[in-house]
Every structure is written in C-alpha cells, then in structure tokens.
Motif scaffolding. Sequence first.
Motif, PDB file in Angstrom:
ATOM      1  N   TYR A  46     -38.268 -13.822  29.930  1.00  0.00           N
ATOM      2  CA  TYR A  46     -39.248 -12.972  30.624  1.00  0.00           C
ATOM      3  C   TYR A  46     -38.556 -11.966  31.535  1.00  0.00           C
ATOM      4  O   TYR A  46     -38.913 -10.791  31.573  1.00  0.00           O
ATOM      5  CB  TYR A  46     -40.202 -13.834  31.453  1.00  0.00           C
ATOM      6  CG  TYR A  46     -41.275 -14.539  30.664  1.00  0.00           C
ATOM      7  CD1 TYR A  46     -41.930 -13.906  29.616  1.00  0.00           C
ATOM      8  CD2 TYR A  46     -41.659 -15.839  30.982  1.00  0.00           C
ATOM      9  CE1 TYR A  46     -42.920 -14.556  28.895  1.00  0.00           C
ATOM     10  CE2 TYR A  46     -42.652 -16.495  30.263  1.00  0.00           C
ATOM     11  CZ  TYR A  46     -43.280 -15.852  29.229  1.00  0.00           C
ATOM     12  OH  TYR A  46     -44.262 -16.497  28.514  1.00  0.00           O
TER      13      TYR A  46
ATOM     14  N   ARG B 157     -36.895 -19.697  29.024  1.00  0.00           N
ATOM     15  CA  ARG B 157     -38.144 -18.937  29.083  1.00  0.00           C
ATOM     16  C   ARG B 157     -38.116 -17.932  30.227  1.00  0.00           C
ATOM     17  O   ARG B 157     -38.522 -16.776  30.065  1.00  0.00           O
ATOM     18  CB  ARG B 157     -39.345 -19.873  29.230  1.00  0.00           C
ATOM     19  CG  ARG B 157     -40.660 -19.132  29.370  1.00  0.00           C
ATOM     20  CD  ARG B 157     -41.866 -20.034  29.277  1.00  0.00           C
ATOM     21  NE  ARG B 157     -42.107 -20.460  27.905  1.00  0.00           N
ATOM     22  CZ  ARG B 157     -43.199 -21.118  27.514  1.00  0.00           C
ATOM     23  NH1 ARG B 157     -44.128 -21.425  28.394  1.00  0.00           N
ATOM     24  NH2 ARG B 157     -43.351 -21.471  26.266  1.00  0.00           N
ATOM     25  N   ASN B 158     -37.634 -18.364  31.372  1.00  0.00           N
ATOM     26  CA  ASN B 158     -37.597 -17.467  32.530  1.00  0.00           C
ATOM     27  C   ASN B 158     -36.620 -16.304  32.322  1.00  0.00           C
ATOM     28  O   ASN B 158     -36.904 -15.161  32.688  1.00  0.00           O
ATOM     29  CB  ASN B 158     -37.215 -18.240  33.793  1.00  0.00           C
ATOM     30  CG  ASN B 158     -38.325 -19.168  34.255  1.00  0.00           C
ATOM     31  OD1 ASN B 158     -39.484 -18.995  33.879  1.00  0.00           O
ATOM     32  ND2 ASN B 158     -37.984 -20.158  35.064  1.00  0.00           N
TER      33      ASN B 158
ATOM     34  N   ARG C 241     -41.792 -16.203  22.889  1.00  0.00           N
ATOM     35  CA  ARG C 241     -40.988 -16.702  24.009  1.00  0.00           C
ATOM     36  C   ARG C 241     -40.379 -18.053  23.650  1.00  0.00           C
ATOM     37  O   ARG C 241     -40.938 -18.789  22.826  1.00  0.00           O
ATOM     38  CB  ARG C 241     -41.849 -16.837  25.257  1.00  0.00           C
ATOM     39  CG  ARG C 241     -42.945 -17.890  25.147  1.00  0.00           C
ATOM     40  CD  ARG C 241     -43.963 -17.715  26.253  1.00  0.00           C
ATOM     41  NE  ARG C 241     -44.943 -18.783  26.292  1.00  0.00           N
ATOM     42  CZ  ARG C 241     -46.006 -18.863  25.513  1.00  0.00           C
ATOM     43  NH1 ARG C 241     -46.191 -17.937  24.589  1.00  0.00           N
ATOM     44  NH2 ARG C 241     -46.869 -19.851  25.624  1.00  0.00           N
ATOM     45  N   PRO C 242     -39.262 -18.426  24.276  1.00  0.00           N
ATOM     46  CA  PRO C 242     -38.675 -19.749  24.035  1.00  0.00           C
ATOM     47  C   PRO C 242     -39.603 -20.851  24.522  1.00  0.00           C
ATOM     48  O   PRO C 242     -40.487 -20.624  25.352  1.00  0.00           O
ATOM     49  CB  PRO C 242     -37.383 -19.711  24.866  1.00  0.00           C
ATOM     50  CG  PRO C 242     -37.108 -18.271  25.088  1.00  0.00           C
ATOM     51  CD  PRO C 242     -38.435 -17.591  25.149  1.00  0.00           C
ATOM     52  N   LYS C 243     -39.408 -22.036  24.011  1.00  0.00           N
ATOM     53  CA  LYS C 243     -40.220 -23.168  24.441  1.00  0.00           C
ATOM     54  C   LYS C 243     -39.964 -23.487  25.907  1.00  0.00           C
ATOM     55  O   LYS C 243     -38.842 -23.346  26.391  1.00  0.00           O
ATOM     56  CB  LYS C 243     -39.905 -24.404  23.583  1.00  0.00           C
ATOM     57  CG  LYS C 243     -40.331 -24.255  22.128  1.00  0.00           C
ATOM     58  CD  LYS C 243     -40.024 -25.511  21.351  1.00  0.00           C
ATOM     59  CE  LYS C 243     -40.467 -25.357  19.891  1.00  0.00           C
ATOM     60  NZ  LYS C 243     -40.154 -26.580  19.105  1.00  0.00           N
ATOM     61  N   ALA C 244     -41.019 -23.905  26.583  1.00  0.00           N
ATOM     62  CA  ALA C 244     -40.885 -24.236  28.003  1.00  0.00           C
ATOM     63  C   ALA C 244     -40.072 -25.514  28.170  1.00  0.00           C
ATOM     64  O   ALA C 244     -40.168 -26.454  27.373  1.00  0.00           O
ATOM     65  CB  ALA C 244     -42.267 -24.411  28.629  1.00  0.00           C
TER      66      ALA C 244
END
Length: 447
Positions: free
Chosen positions: A122, A118-119, A212-215
């Motif tokens: 982003y 996720r990071n 976004r990808p899963k956290a």
Amino acid sequence: MLRFALILTMCFLYIIDAFIASGTVSIFYSILTVIVFFTSWLLLEKKSKIFTLSLLIIGMIIHYSANGRGLALFQGITQNMPLLAILILAPLLSVPLKREGIIGSTVSYLDELKNNPRNIFYGLSSVMVIVSPILNMGALRIVHGLVENIKIAPKILSKSYYIGFTPAVIWSPFFASVGIVIFYLDITYMSYLPVGIAFALIQLICGMLLFRPKALKEQKLDIPNLPQLDDGQKKHIFLLISYVFLIIVMLISMEQWLHKSMLLLVSIICLSVPMFWFIVRGSLEVLKNEFFLYKDKVLMQTKTEICLFLSAGVFGNAISNTPVKAVIEQTMQWASVRSVGILFIFIVVCVTILAMIGVHQIIIIPLILTALISADIDIHPLIIAFMCIFSWMLSAAISPLNAMNIIISSCVKRNGVTVAYKWNGMYFLFTSIAALTYVYVLNFMLS
C-alpha cells in the motif's frame, strides 16, 4: 558537453518555434534535430543503431517513393519532438522534491513498513501514484533508487510499481500516451481529464483491493503495529501531493489561457517550475551539482529514446501517406460498424501485437488515429482517446521490448515475461475487462 548543449538547444527551439512563426527558426530547428539524432545515434548499442537507422532509412525511402518532397521530410523528423521534449525535461521537476527532502522523507516511512507485505504494498503503491503523474518514467528510477536497499520481495515490488504507475499513463499529460492522442484528436486536455481520471481511479482501487498481498496475523508473528507518521513526514507528504496538484492546475489554467498544445505547455512547466525554485530556494552550488547530474542522466538514459522518437517520426509520417493508412482505415470502419467493443478489442490487439515485436506505440497509435479521423467514424472523440491511451498503457506494460516493462523487470531483477504475465497477468486481464466495460458505459453516456 556538446551533445548535451545540442539536445537542450533543440528543446528550446521547439518551444520558440511554437510561439514564433519564423521560417528561419523552423529550418534551423529541423537541421539541429537531424544533428542531434546522429550525435546520439553514435552512442547507441549495435541493435539500437540498426533498428533506429533502419526506421529512418525506410521512412526516407517511403517518403520519396510516394512523391514526397525534400523539405516535407523535416516534418517527420520533428513530428515527435513534443513528446521527446517532455521525456528530456520532465526529470527537472524532481529537483525541488529531492533538494527539499520531500521524496526522501516520504520513502523513509516505507522502511518502517518493510516487515508487513500488505503495508509496504500500500505504501509503495501510494508513493508511486503521487509522483508518477509528473515524473513519468523517472518516477520508477527515482523511487526504486530510494527503496532498493529496503528488503522488499520482488513480486510485491513489481505489483506496487505496476499498480501505482499504470493509472498515471491513462490520465497524466506528462505521458506521451495522453499527449499524442489529445494532440491528434484536437481535443482539450480538460475535456479528456474526467474520462481518464475516472478510469485511473477504478484501475487503482481494483488493483489495491484485489491484488494486495495476504494480510499477516500480526499477533502470532509478533509483527509491530502500523507505524505512525511523524510531523515531518506528514508535512512532506502534504507538500508532495500539493506540488503535483498545483502543477496539474497550472497546466489546465495555461491551456485555457494560451490555447496551446498541452504537450508544449508541459515542456514549459518542466523548465519554469525548477527555475523558479532555484531563484527562490537554490544556490549556485546546488545549480552546478544538479546541472551535471542532469547532464549525465540525459546523455546516458535518453539517447535511445531520442533516436527512436525522431526516426519513428520520419517513418510514421511516411507511412501515413501510403496505402497502409487506407487498409487500417477500412478495418477500423468495419470494426466500428459491428460495435464499439469490437473496435476497442481490435485496437488493443493490434497495438499490443506490434509492441511485442518491437514496433513502438509512437509509430502505430498516430497511424490508427489518422485512420480513425479520416474514416469519419461515428464514435465520440473522447471514447477514441480512451481506447488508444489504454492500448498504449497495456502494450507498454506487458511488452518485454517497451521501456516500462524493461525498467520494472530490471528493478526487481526478473525477466519481463515473469514480471508482466506470471506475477501481474491477472491485474492486466482484470483491467482489460474493466476497460472494455468502461468503453460501453462511455458510449452509452456520450452517444
């Protein structure tokens, strides 16, 4: 070296011809453009040679069949030169960023995020959002060249590239999509900017939040917390944002002052900003190194675009004087009478289908625009501009025969269909629905 010199001279003559109304300059400029086409054509692969030469020959046949005159043919060969000049000159804007370590420092921070999908999504999307408005397609090549050694999942990489890059196609004057549309509609970039930037923000926010990808559960997986930016990285990110912002402000100011085409002003900025940097911060050694790097990039990476844009100009100019224009015109009138939404869907479908079979947007969009203008359709020019620009962006992103899709799929080492449809299909479906809604909102506000 001769080919490179001819290409640069062609770009300089385009700028000079825009300021000096001289018949001699115009004739020499047109002849040189023809020479550049054939010298670049010799470097193409077989398929590209056949396609671009066919466009040129068919355009010439149509031109003379429609009682066109010899000199008028040159209007076609130089028709897309404003867009081609941007494509050739825009990479120069990356020189100050690379030499000052701004891009490298910014991307180095991404290496610290690589363990969290996720990071990194982003972070990479944000970098692409910042650099793509001025670097055009070069942003994809430059950023990927810096992050390809970071182990990022191909799916996340493709999402970051698409979501970070495509909003710029909607609003940035460095993209042919924006430049050619505002040129044909004869509207100022400043008048279109709020429309383009508003949807680009909607597109970006939706993409960032919904795709976004899963956290990751960081405590269970023992993933470190989000690393902090050091002072040097903060400074370089600030300088990068400031660089892009100042260039856009310069363009808007020059448009208000000189009252020239935004396409022309972008080309001037692409030359003047790096030149100013070399005078202030550069050296002869740096100039020499960057010159040879730039020469290689122009000869290797833009030869296809040079031949496509020039031959498409001849073809498009010839087609615009045939009954095909009347057919498109009548269809547009029929669609616009029904609703602005039907007209939008028709333009999107038409441009996308043709892009899927290899007909570039630079051929079909001018035809649609001239038909819309001739038909005197009662729709605000800003709405027409958005519809055509969005169609250009969508078709370029999902067509395996278009540069954006080709570059992204080659970066992630997957085929264009997988990248555009399987991995990012929901993103493009969602943005299309959002664009349709946005058209209705614009029509309500501007009518």
